[in-house]
Write an enzyme that holds these catalytic residues in place. Sequence first.
Site, PDB file in Angstrom:
ATOM      1  N   GLU A  51      -3.907   0.209   7.582  1.00  0.00           N
ATOM      2  CA  GLU A  51      -2.769  -0.417   6.894  1.00  0.00           C
ATOM      3  C   GLU A  51      -1.458  -0.209   7.656  1.00  0.00           C
ATOM      4  O   GLU A  51      -0.494  -0.947   7.437  1.00  0.00           O
ATOM      5  CB  GLU A  51      -2.649   0.156   5.470  1.00  0.00           C
ATOM      6  CG  GLU A  51      -3.816  -0.254   4.592  1.00  0.00           C
ATOM      7  CD  GLU A  51      -3.935   0.562   3.309  1.00  0.00           C
ATOM      8  OE1 GLU A  51      -4.290  -0.019   2.278  1.00  0.00           O
ATOM      9  OE2 GLU A  51      -3.689   1.789   3.345  1.00  0.00           O
ATOM     10  N   MET A  59      -5.332   3.324  -5.316  1.00  0.00           N
ATOM     11  CA  MET A  59      -5.578   4.748  -5.508  1.00  0.00           C
ATOM     12  C   MET A  59      -4.346   5.642  -5.272  1.00  0.00           C
ATOM     13  O   MET A  59      -4.492   6.858  -5.228  1.00  0.00           O
ATOM     14  CB  MET A  59      -6.752   5.187  -4.613  1.00  0.00           C
ATOM     15  CG  MET A  59      -8.041   4.413  -4.920  1.00  0.00           C
ATOM     16  SD  MET A  59      -9.440   4.856  -3.876  1.00  0.00           S
ATOM     17  CE  MET A  59      -9.776   6.514  -4.440  1.00  0.00           C
ATOM     18  N   GLU A  60      -3.167   5.034  -5.084  1.00  0.00           N
ATOM     19  CA  GLU A  60      -2.002   5.864  -4.740  1.00  0.00           C
ATOM     20  C   GLU A  60      -0.691   5.496  -5.441  1.00  0.00           C
ATOM     21  O   GLU A  60       0.155   6.375  -5.686  1.00  0.00           O
ATOM     22  CB  GLU A  60      -1.724   5.789  -3.213  1.00  0.00           C
ATOM     23  CG  GLU A  60      -2.809   6.334  -2.325  1.00  0.00           C
ATOM     24  CD  GLU A  60      -3.906   5.310  -2.049  1.00  0.00           C
ATOM     25  OE1 GLU A  60      -3.653   4.093  -2.245  1.00  0.00           O
ATOM     26  OE2 GLU A  60      -5.017   5.715  -1.669  1.00  0.00           O
ATOM     27  N   ASP A  90     -10.165  -7.324  -2.160  1.00  0.00           N
ATOM     28  CA  ASP A  90     -11.440  -7.488  -2.871  1.00  0.00           C
ATOM     29  C   ASP A  90     -11.145  -7.699  -4.348  1.00  0.00           C
ATOM     30  O   ASP A  90     -10.015  -7.543  -4.789  1.00  0.00           O
ATOM     31  CB  ASP A  90     -12.318  -6.238  -2.667  1.00  0.00           C
ATOM     32  CG  ASP A  90     -11.608  -4.976  -3.136  1.00  0.00           C
ATOM     33  OD1 ASP A  90     -11.024  -4.277  -2.303  1.00  0.00           O
ATOM     34  OD2 ASP A  90     -11.596  -4.695  -4.352  1.00  0.00           O
ATOM     35  N   GLY A 141      -7.575  -3.801  -4.998  1.00  0.00           N
ATOM     36  CA  GLY A 141      -8.553  -4.684  -5.618  1.00  0.00           C
ATOM     37  C   GLY A 141      -7.858  -5.537  -6.671  1.00  0.00           C
ATOM     38  O   GLY A 141      -7.057  -5.023  -7.456  1.00  0.00           O
TER      39      GLY A 141
END
Length: 250
Positions: A13, A187-188, A211, A79
């Site tokens: 990223e 997730m962050e 996704d 996602g």
Amino acid sequence: MTRTALIAAMHEELAALLPAIEDARIERRGGREFWLGRLEGQEVVAVRSGIGKVAAAITATLLLDHYQAARVLFLGVAGGIGAGVQVGDVVVADALLQHDMDASPLFPRHEVPLTGLARFPADAAFSDRVARGAEAAVARHAEAAALLGHGTRVHRGLIVSGDRFVATAAESEALRLALPDALAVEMEGAAVAQACHAFGMPLAVVRSISDRADDDAHVDFGSFLTRVAGPLGLAIVQQALAPVAAAAGR
Ligand code: ADE
């Protein structure tokens, strides 16, 4: 001069962004590399946090305590869980929530105990600017468009974070049921939002959708991460940092 802090979780990223930093110098702290320099004529500090809420919170806290940033931009992939949030779209957060936080019945589900908050707001003005940068970047990102074969959209709304890679249709459906207005899962972001809230630091979070957090998530995630995430992330940051007239003319 105003310094913008740039954080992403994974190497891919930031892979396109770090080499674009001019006069870069690296400081090591807490097992992280902080890249200081200039991008689009603006002072920046860029750092890879690692994956998950704890890694992100450690990184954000180090950054906020040591690097005199005026604002934080977290970028990366996510996602898509909202209806109509497709692979290749971009989501800019209005607010962030930890979907795996649950201290009920002591506190309402999702509320971070003793903060009174479940949803940590992003900075509206900075997020507006990042969203305009994202619009300009996706409009120009030919590789992503060719790969995806559909138009890309920029969405604004709720991003949810938790220490799980959501990779089944059943799990993303459960998230939709619990949080019907959530657009994307990662997730962050919400951990960084909590840290920025504690420091009174303006934050924007921008995520490109790798996704649909379903049974194919791991396959889609991998190819998007290696092929699209880096260049798209750089384009969004460049457009968001560039002086307004210059960005509009590109
Ligand atoms: N980041 C990108 N895709 C994700 C997913 N499906 N779950 C959690 N984080 C993600």
